[in-house]
Scaffold this active site. Structure first.
Site, PDB file in Angstrom:
ATOM      1  N   CYS A 114       0.817  -1.224   0.000  1.00  0.00           N
ATOM      2  CA  CYS A 114       0.000   0.000   0.000  1.00  0.00           C
ATOM      3  C   CYS A 114       0.848   1.270   0.000  1.00  0.00           C
ATOM      4  CB  CYS A 114      -0.959   0.002   1.177  1.00  0.00           C
ATOM      5  SG  CYS A 114      -2.114  -1.365   1.103  1.00  0.00           S
ATOM      6  N   HIS A 250      -3.390   7.525   1.649  1.00  0.00           N
ATOM      7  CA  HIS A 250      -3.783   6.182   1.224  1.00  0.00           C
ATOM      8  C   HIS A 250      -5.201   5.956   1.736  1.00  0.00           C
ATOM      9  CE1 HIS A 250      -4.036   1.996   0.534  1.00  0.00           C
ATOM     10  NE2 HIS A 250      -3.833   1.624   1.784  1.00  0.00           N
ATOM     11  N   ASN A 280     -10.115   0.046  -0.648  1.00  0.00           N
ATOM     12  CA  ASN A 280      -8.659   0.100  -0.536  1.00  0.00           C
ATOM     13  C   ASN A 280      -8.054  -0.516  -1.798  1.00  0.00           C
ATOM     14  OD1 ASN A 280      -5.961  -0.250   0.075  1.00  0.00           O
ATOM     15  ND2 ASN A 280      -6.325  -1.013   2.151  1.00  0.00           N
TER      16      ASN A 280
END
Ligand code: UT7
Length: 323
Positions: A114, A250, A280
Site C-alpha cells: 500500500c 492512502h 482500498n
C-alpha cells in the site's frame, strides 16, 4: 536553480464493475452498515475476467499523457507500483511500455504494497533530480480482487481494483520550498511486522495465496505512523502542517484518514477522500485520489500536497509536493 519533478499530467482508470457493500450480505455474515461505519467504504470496482493490472495501468497512463498533451515517445521511464503484477515476470511496467507503444527508455516495478506509490514517487523524483530521466510516468495499479479469500469477511469487503498515473517532468525551479514539484520524501519499513499484513503464498512457495491481515493491529500502527511520516517529510522541506492545502492519504479506512488529519491539526476540509467509492486499492489509491481530486476541482496548481501511506511490510512513508 534546482531540477524538480513536477506533475504535468494525471489520469486514472476504474474497472466497469461496481460492487456495493450490500452484495456481500448474500454470501457473508456482514452488513452494509458494518462496512460503512468501520471503514467508510460504500462500494469498490472489480476488474473483469481477463482484465489485468497492466491493462488498467496502461489506460491510466494514456489518460495522463493526454492530460499533459504528450505521447509515449516523450517518456524516458515508467515506474509501476504494484503487488499484483500480471505475471511473475516481466514487470507490469514493461508490459505497460509495450501497450503504450514506447520502444525506448526503461521501465520497472516497485513493490511496497500500500506504500508502493509513495516509494515509486520517491524513486522517480530521484531519477529526475539526478538527471537520469526527464519525464517519468509513475503509476499505481492493482487487482487485489485476485488475492482475496472470499470467505474471510474481515478482509474481502475492504479492497478494490484500479489504477492511477502521474506524469512527472523535470523542471528547473528556484530551489526553495515554494517551488513546484516534489519537495521532500520520507520512507520507512520494519519487517518485524510481516505477520500483520501479508499474502500467504508466492512464487518461491509455489502458490498465489490470499491476503491475511490483523486489521486492528495495522490500524494501531497506521494512526501512530502516518501523521509522523507526513510531519517528518514536511519538516525536511522546511514546511509544517499549517502550510498544507491537501492531504491525499492512502485510502484504507476513513477512521485512519480522520485520525491522521486530526493528529496533524488539519480539518477534513483539507483531505481528498475517495475511500467510499474505491475501497482500498493498495498502491493505486493515492494516484486515483490525486487524479479524482484534480477532476473534482479540489487540487489546483500551486497547492501544497502531502501524500502518506502504510501497508504490508510494514512499509510506510510520505511525499510532499507542490502541484
Ligand atoms: O492498506 C493497508 C493498510 N490496511 C489498513 O490500514 C487497514 C487497517 N484496519 C482497518 O481498517 C480496520 O481494523 C478494519 C476495518 C479492518 C476492522 O475494523 P476494527 O474496528 O478494527 O474491527 P476489528 O477487526 O477489531 O473487529 C471487530 C469485530 C470482530 O468481531 P468480535 O471479535 O468483536 O466479535 C470481527 O470479527 O467485527 C467483526 N468483523 C466483521 N463484522 C461484520 C470483522 N469483519 C467484519 C465484517 N462484517 N465484514
Amino acid at each position: 536553480m534546482t531540477r524538480r519533478a513536477v506533475v504535468v499530467g494525471t489520469g486514472h482508470y476504474l474497472p466497469e464493475r461496481v460492487v456495493e457493500n450490500a452484495e456481500f450480505e448474500a454470501t457473508l455474515d456482514t452488513t452494509d452498515e458494518w462496512i460503512r461505519s468501520r471503514s467508510g467504504i460504500e462500494r469498490r470496482h472489480f476488474a473483469a475476467e481477463g482484465e489485468t493490472t497492466s491493462d488498467m495501468a496502461a489506460k491510466a497512463a494514456e489518460r495522463a499523457l493526454a492530460d499533459a498533451g504528450l505521447t509515449a515517445d516523450d517518456l524516458d521511464a515508467i515506474v509501476v507500483a504494484t503487488s499484483t503484477p500480471d505475471l511473475t515476470f516481466p514487470s507490469a511496467a514493461t508490459m505497460v511500455q509495450s501497450k503504450l507503444g514506447m520502444t525506448k527508455g526503461f521501465a520497472f516495478d516497485v513493490q511496497a504494497v500500500c506504500a508502493g506509490f509513495v516509494y515509486a514517487l520517491s524513486n522517480a523524483s530521484a531519477l529526475i533530480a539526478s538527471g537520469q530521466a526527464s519525464r517519468v510516468m509513475v503509476i499505481g495499479a492493482e487487482t487485489f480482487s485476485r488475492i482475496m479469500d472470499w470467505t474471510d469477511r474481515s478482509t474481502c469487503v475492504l479492497f478494490g481494483d484500479g489504477a492511477g498515473a502521474l506524469l512527472l517532468e523535470a523542471q528547473e525551479q528556484p530551489g526553495t520550498n515554494t517551488d513546484r514539484g516534489i519537495l521532500s520524501t520520507d520512507l520507512n519499513s520494519d519487517g518485524r511486522y510481516k505477520d500483520l499484513l501479508y499474502v500467504d503464498g508466492g512464487v518461491s512457495t509455489q502458490s498465489t495465496g490470499h491476503l491475511r491481515m490483523q486489521g486492528n493491529q495495522v490500524f494501531r500502527h497506521a494512526v501512530e505512523k502516518l501523521a509522523s511520516t507526513a510531519n517528518t517529510a514536511l519538516d525536511r522541506a522546511g514546511l509544517s502542517a499549517a502550510d498544507v492545502d491537501w492531504i491525499v492519504p492512502h485510502q484504507a479506512n476513513i477512521r485512519i484518514i480522520q485520525g491522521t488529519a486530526k493528529k496533524m491539526g488539519l480539518s477534513m476540509d483539507n483531505v481528498v477522500v475517495t475511500v467510499q467509492d474505491h475501497g482500498n486499492t493498495s498502491a493505486a489509491s493515492i494516484p486515483l485520489a490525486l487524479s479524482v481530486g484534480k477532476e473534482r476541482g479540489q487540487i489546483k496548481e500551486g497547492d501544497l500536497i502531502v501524500t502518506e501511506a502504510i501497508g504490508g511490510g510494514l512499509a510506510w512513508g510520505a511525499v510532499v509536493l507542490r502541484w
